[in-house]
Write a protein that holds these residues in place. Structure first.
Motif, PDB file in Angstrom:
ATOM      1  N   ARG A  20      49.248 -51.574 -60.261  1.00 25.18           N
ATOM      2  CA  ARG A  20      48.936 -51.183 -58.892  1.00 25.18           C
ATOM      3  C   ARG A  20      47.926 -50.030 -58.856  1.00 25.18           C
ATOM      4  O   ARG A  20      47.016 -50.014 -58.028  1.00 25.18           O
ATOM      5  N   SER A  21      48.092 -49.060 -59.753  1.00 18.95           N
ATOM      6  CA  SER A  21      47.161 -47.932 -59.756  1.00 18.95           C
ATOM      7  C   SER A  21      45.785 -48.349 -60.262  1.00 18.95           C
ATOM      8  O   SER A  21      44.778 -47.746 -59.888  1.00 18.95           O
ATOM      9  N   LEU A  22      45.723 -49.365 -61.104  1.00 21.00           N
ATOM     10  CA  LEU A  22      44.418 -49.890 -61.512  1.00 21.00           C
ATOM     11  C   LEU A  22      43.692 -50.519 -60.326  1.00 21.00           C
ATOM     12  O   LEU A  22      42.479 -50.345 -60.166  1.00 21.00           O
ATOM     13  N   ARG A  23      44.440 -51.266 -59.518  1.00 15.12           N
ATOM     14  CA  ARG A  23      43.823 -51.896 -58.352  1.00 15.12           C
ATOM     15  C   ARG A  23      43.349 -50.868 -57.338  1.00 15.12           C
ATOM     16  O   ARG A  23      42.315 -51.059 -56.687  1.00 15.12           O
ATOM     17  N   GLU A  24      44.091 -49.779 -57.189  1.00 20.62           N
ATOM     18  CA  GLU A  24      43.737 -48.749 -56.217  1.00 20.62           C
ATOM     19  C   GLU A  24      42.830 -47.672 -56.798  1.00 20.62           C
ATOM     20  O   GLU A  24      42.452 -46.736 -56.096  1.00 20.62           O
ATOM     21  N   LYS A  25      42.512 -47.770 -58.090  1.00 18.65           N
ATOM     22  CA  LYS A  25      41.664 -46.808 -58.804  1.00 18.65           C
ATOM     23  C   LYS A  25      42.240 -45.393 -58.723  1.00 18.65           C
ATOM     24  O   LYS A  25      41.539 -44.420 -58.463  1.00 18.65           O
ATOM     25  N   ASN A  26      43.539 -45.293 -58.958  1.00 15.50           N
ATOM     26  CA  ASN A  26      44.245 -44.021 -58.935  1.00 15.50           C
ATOM     27  C   ASN A  26      44.437 -43.572 -60.388  1.00 15.50           C
ATOM     28  O   ASN A  26      45.318 -44.059 -61.100  1.00 15.50           O
ATOM     29  N   LEU A  28      45.346 -40.573 -61.771  1.00 21.12           N
ATOM     30  CA  LEU A  28      46.549 -39.813 -62.091  1.00 21.12           C
ATOM     31  C   LEU A  28      47.778 -40.726 -62.147  1.00 21.12           C
ATOM     32  O   LEU A  28      48.621 -40.600 -63.046  1.00 21.12           O
ATOM     33  N   GLY A  29      47.866 -41.654 -61.219  1.00 23.87           N
ATOM     34  CA  GLY A  29      48.963 -42.622 -61.248  1.00 23.87           C
ATOM     35  C   GLY A  29      48.902 -43.502 -62.481  1.00 23.87           C
ATOM     36  O   GLY A  29      49.928 -43.860 -63.056  1.00 23.87           O
ATOM     37  N   LEU A  30      47.699 -43.839 -62.891  1.00 23.66           N
ATOM     38  CA  LEU A  30      47.519 -44.644 -64.098  1.00 23.66           C
ATOM     39  C   LEU A  30      47.996 -43.888 -65.337  1.00 23.66           C
ATOM     40  O   LEU A  30      48.712 -44.444 -66.181  1.00 23.66           O
ATOM     41  N   LEU A  31      47.646 -42.608 -65.418  1.00 21.04           N
ATOM     42  CA  LEU A  31      48.066 -41.809 -66.572  1.00 21.04           C
ATOM     43  C   LEU A  31      49.583 -41.651 -66.629  1.00 21.04           C
ATOM     44  O   LEU A  31      50.190 -41.810 -67.699  1.00 21.04           O
ATOM     45  N   PHE A  32      50.198 -41.326 -65.506  1.00 26.43           N
ATOM     46  CA  PHE A  32      51.653 -41.179 -65.483  1.00 26.43           C
ATOM     47  C   PHE A  32      52.355 -42.510 -65.746  1.00 26.43           C
ATOM     48  O   PHE A  32      53.385 -42.559 -66.419  1.00 26.43           O
ATOM     49  N   GLY A  33      51.809 -43.598 -65.215  1.00 29.01           N
ATOM     50  CA  GLY A  33      52.406 -44.911 -65.446  1.00 29.01           C
ATOM     51  C   GLY A  33      52.325 -45.332 -66.900  1.00 29.01           C
ATOM     52  O   GLY A  33      53.285 -45.870 -67.452  1.00 29.01           O
ATOM     53  N   LEU A  34      51.177 -45.087 -67.513  1.00 30.67           N
ATOM     54  CA  LEU A  34      51.033 -45.422 -68.934  1.00 30.67           C
ATOM     55  C   LEU A  34      51.950 -44.571 -69.803  1.00 30.67           C
ATOM     56  O   LEU A  34      52.556 -45.079 -70.756  1.00 30.67           O
TER      57      LEU A  34
END
Length: 57
Positions: A20-26, A28-34
């Motif tokens: 979801r964060s990849l689709r929204e280009k977020n 910080l969310g991508l880093l925390f999710g990973l």
């Protein structure tokens, strides 16, 4: 056995958050999710390897 299920659910939700964060280009969310997927995924794998599935007494 319950611990493996909880860790697996957290890992799956973190992977959903990564997508979801990849689709929204977020970023910080991508880093925390990973990070969450990596840590809880590792805990899931190690718990299954150490205790077995189903739990062996």
């Amino acid at each position: 056995m319950g611990l493996v299920i909880i860790f697996s659910l957290v890992t799956l939700l973190a992977l959903f958050g990564v997508i979801r964060s990849l689709r929204e280009k977020n970023i910080l969310g991508l880093l925390f999710g990973l990070g969450t997927a990596a840590v809880f995924g590792w805990f899931t794998i190690m718990t299954v390897l150490h205790h077995g599935y189903p739990v062996a007494h």
